[in-house]
Every structure is written in structure tokens, then in C-alpha cells.
Design a protein around this motif. Structure first.
Motif, mmCIF file in Angstrom:
data_model
loop_
_atom_site.group_PDB
_atom_site.id
_atom_site.type_symbol
_atom_site.label_atom_id
_atom_site.label_comp_id
_atom_site.label_asym_id
_atom_site.label_seq_id
_atom_site.Cartn_x
_atom_site.Cartn_y
_atom_site.Cartn_z
ATOM 1 N N ARG A 27 0.824 -1.213 0.000
ATOM 2 C CA ARG A 27 0.000 0.000 0.000
ATOM 3 C C ARG A 27 0.856 1.261 0.000
ATOM 4 N N GLY A 32 -0.798 -1.193 -4.684
ATOM 5 C CA GLY A 32 -2.023 -1.932 -4.384
ATOM 6 C C GLY A 32 -2.716 -2.498 -5.601
ATOM 7 N N GLY A 108 -8.399 -9.969 0.384
ATOM 8 C CA GLY A 108 -7.410 -9.177 -0.334
ATOM 9 C C GLY A 108 -7.756 -9.051 -1.805
ATOM 10 N N THR A 111 -10.382 -6.472 -2.232
ATOM 11 C CA THR A 111 -9.857 -5.100 -2.177
ATOM 12 C C THR A 111 -9.387 -4.648 -3.556
ATOM 13 N N THR A 114 -12.446 -4.069 -5.859
ATOM 14 C CA THR A 114 -13.194 -2.865 -5.486
ATOM 15 C C THR A 114 -12.336 -1.609 -5.573
ATOM 16 N N LEU A 116 -9.453 -0.911 -4.248
ATOM 17 C CA LEU A 116 -8.894 -0.548 -2.944
ATOM 18 C C LEU A 116 -9.860 0.292 -2.112
ATOM 19 N N ASN A 117 -11.106 -0.139 -2.076
ATOM 20 C CA ASN A 117 -12.080 0.529 -1.205
ATOM 21 C C ASN A 117 -11.537 0.540 0.227
ATOM 22 N N TRP A 119 -12.790 0.746 3.152
ATOM 23 C CA TRP A 119 -13.486 -0.067 4.143
ATOM 24 C C TRP A 119 -13.146 -1.548 3.961
ATOM 25 N N VAL A 120 -12.996 -1.981 2.724
ATOM 26 C CA VAL A 120 -12.599 -3.364 2.464
ATOM 27 C C VAL A 120 -11.140 -3.577 2.858
ATOM 28 N N VAL A 121 -10.293 -2.585 2.589
ATOM 29 C CA VAL A 121 -8.900 -2.663 3.022
ATOM 30 C C VAL A 121 -8.826 -2.775 4.541
ATOM 31 N N HIS A 124 -9.685 -6.161 5.589
ATOM 32 C CA HIS A 124 -8.544 -7.037 5.311
ATOM 33 C C HIS A 124 -7.545 -7.001 6.472
ATOM 34 N N GLY A 178 -7.758 4.886 6.586
ATOM 35 C CA GLY A 178 -8.649 5.033 5.445
ATOM 36 C C GLY A 178 -8.968 6.475 5.102
#
Length: 289
Positions: A27, A32, A108, A111, A114, A116-117, A119-121, A124, A178
Motif C-alpha cells: 500500500r 495496491g 485481499g 480489495t 473494489t 482498494l475501497n 473499508w474493504v482494506v 482485510h 482510510g
């Protein structure tokens, strides 16, 4: 065989912390989306291509490390089954750790899909915290002698409260990330929260956690329980807090941000260690009355 079990248990814990650090490197180097899709690296290839450059190498390298972590978890589980077939909880912890790793791989992948949304990151990262927890408990169950004396109930309650606040610190820290600049890719979205406001909440929770940890030290001392775990927790918290303040006032250099991610894992492990020190006696170890 017991030596192998200890070694694989510790290796699994270290590897799961390590892959958090390498994931952070992905990241922080804006890699990413070095592999822009999942489970393939590109639409035509499962591996990186020369055209993708260093970002593709970094992202694909992190994906490959997942298989190393899985291999260690498999070795730990097989050794646990062969060494202590009657200790079902140990085997269960090994199995949960093993299953959690590919699940993390799927998150992963989501992520990436999406874009690298944040909230999903964040999910993770929290998945990694869960796997680190089970890996830690597996290792402690291997190395610890059975507990026969019950700790004072208020001490254990305080340890659980401290653990809950520590988890809140980690969660809010993920939300702070985030909202910050290190998205993993120049085109990735952020969570649009006020960075200063959420950072202040994070700091407030850290101060509360340090206060509870100091209280845990004095409570353990008064109860005649080991104080070492609380001392370790306080030391790790202060180190992590120092890194956090420095990174904030130096505008989030990637090296310090990476160290802060490692520190988050170490704070959580130190918290688990403090909680584990107040665990209840094992039923099999309690003398019959």
C-alpha cells in the motif's frame, strides 16, 4: 516432536505479522493495484509481467508470501495432530488459523476488485488481526504449563476491558488510515472522514488504553499476580504512541507508517499476552475435591 510444534507455532505467529508488514509495503509504495485483477495478476496471466514494472513485482510478491504462511500453518496443524491428538482445542486453533489465511487472501482479492475501497482494506487488516489472535493462542497453548489457580475475578475483568479498548484502538486506527493519504494507488478513494477528528478519537482511545494498562499493572501487583505482561504492554504502547505522534507531525512518511502498522500488531499481541496471563485454570489441571 514437541520442539517442532513450538517452532512451527512461533513461526506461524511471526509469519502472520510479517505478511501484514509486507501488505503495508504494498500500500505504501502505491502498488495496491500492481496486479490490477484477482485471482489472476492480469486478465491473461497469473503472474506479473515485465510491463507492470516494480509495482507488479511488489504486489505479486506479497501474494506469493500467502502460500509461505499457509505452508507454515499446515506444518503446525499436522504436527499438532501427530504430537497431541487428545488436545482438541490446540488442533482447532491450528485449523482456524489455517482456514483464516486463504480467507484473508479472498478479502485481499476483493480489495483489488473494489479498487482498494478503504473499508474493504480495513476489513482485510482486521482479518489479519483475527488470524494473529488464533496463531498467538495456538503458540501459547503449546508453550504454557497448565494453570491451576484462579486469578482474582476483578483482575480478569480489568484485563478484558483493557482488551476491548485495545481492539477499539486498532479499529479506529484502521479508520484513520482510510482517511489518510496512503491509499495504495493514486486513483483509490478514501473514506471521506475528517482526518483530524478521527485521529483525535484515536488518540483519546490510546490514552484510555495506557491508563487501563497502568491500572492493570497495579491490580496485578496488589493481587500478587505476575506484573510482567502489563509492563510489556505499557512499553509497547508507549513506543507505538511515540511513532504515531512523530508520523503525524512529520506528515506521514511511509517508513514510520509501516513501523506503525507493525506496532499495531505488536500492541495487540502484547494485549493478548496480558489477557492470557489472567486466564482461568484448565479443567484437567484442577485437582479433584
Amino acid at each position: 516432536m514437541d520442539r517442532w510444534l513450538r517452532g512451527f507455532g512461533l513461526a506461524s505467529l511471526v509469519a502472520n505479522v510479517g505478511i501484514v508488514v509486507t501488505g503495508g509495503a504494498v500500500r505504501l509504495t502505491k502498488s495496491g493495484l500492481g496486479c490490477p485483477t484477482w485471482p489472476r495478476c492480469t486478465d491473461e496471466s497469473y503472474t506479473t509481467t515485465p510491463e507492470m514494472g516494480i509495482h507488479g513485482i511488489i504486489e505479486f510478491g506479497n501474494r506469493l508470501l500467502t502460500f509461505v504462511v499457509i505452508a507454515i500453518a499446515v506444518a503446525a496443524l499436522i504436527t499438532a495432530v501427530l504430537e497431541r491428538p487428545r488436545r482438541r482445542r490446540l488442533v482447532t486453533l491450528g485449523l482456524v488459523t489455517l482456514l483464516g489465511i486463504p480467507l484473508q487472501g479472498v478479502i485481499g482479492g476483493i480489495t483489488v476488485l473494489t479498487n482498494l475501497n478503504p473499508w474493504v482494506v480495513g476489513l482485510h487488516f482486521m482479518g489479519s488481526i483475527f488470524v494473529i489472535t488464533t496463531a498467538y493462542l495456538f503458540w501459547r497453548r503449546v508453550v504454557d504449563a497448565p494453570v491451576t489457580a484462579a486469578p482474582p475475578r476483578p483482575l480478569r475483568h480489568l484485563a478484558w476491558i483493557t482488551t476491548a479498548v485495545s481492539l477499539a484502538v486498532v479499529v479506529v486506527g484502521v479508520i484513520v488510515t482510510g482517511a489518510g493519504p496512503h491509499s495504495g494507488d493514486g486513483g483509490a478513494k478514501r473514506n471521506h472522514l475528517d482526518p483530524e477528528l478521527i485521529s483525535q478519537l484515536h488518540v483519546d482511545l490510546v490514552m484510555l488504553l495506557i491508563g487501563l494498562s497502568v491500572a492493570l499493572y497495579f491490580a496485578a501487583r496488589i493481587a500478587g499476580a505476575p506484573t510482567g505482561p502489563a509492563v510489556l504492554l505499557i512499553a509497547v504502547e508507549l513506543s507505538q504512541g511515540t511513532i504515531g505522534f512523530v508520523q503525524y507531525f512529520t506528515h506521514l512518511p511511509i517508513v514510520l507508517v509501516g513501523l506503525h502498522m507493525l506496532g499495531a500488531c505488536l500492541v495487540w499481541i502484547a494485549t493478548l499476552h496480558a489477557l492470557h496471563a489472567t486466564r482461568s485454570p484448565d479443567r484437567a489441571a484442577v485437582p479433584a475435591s
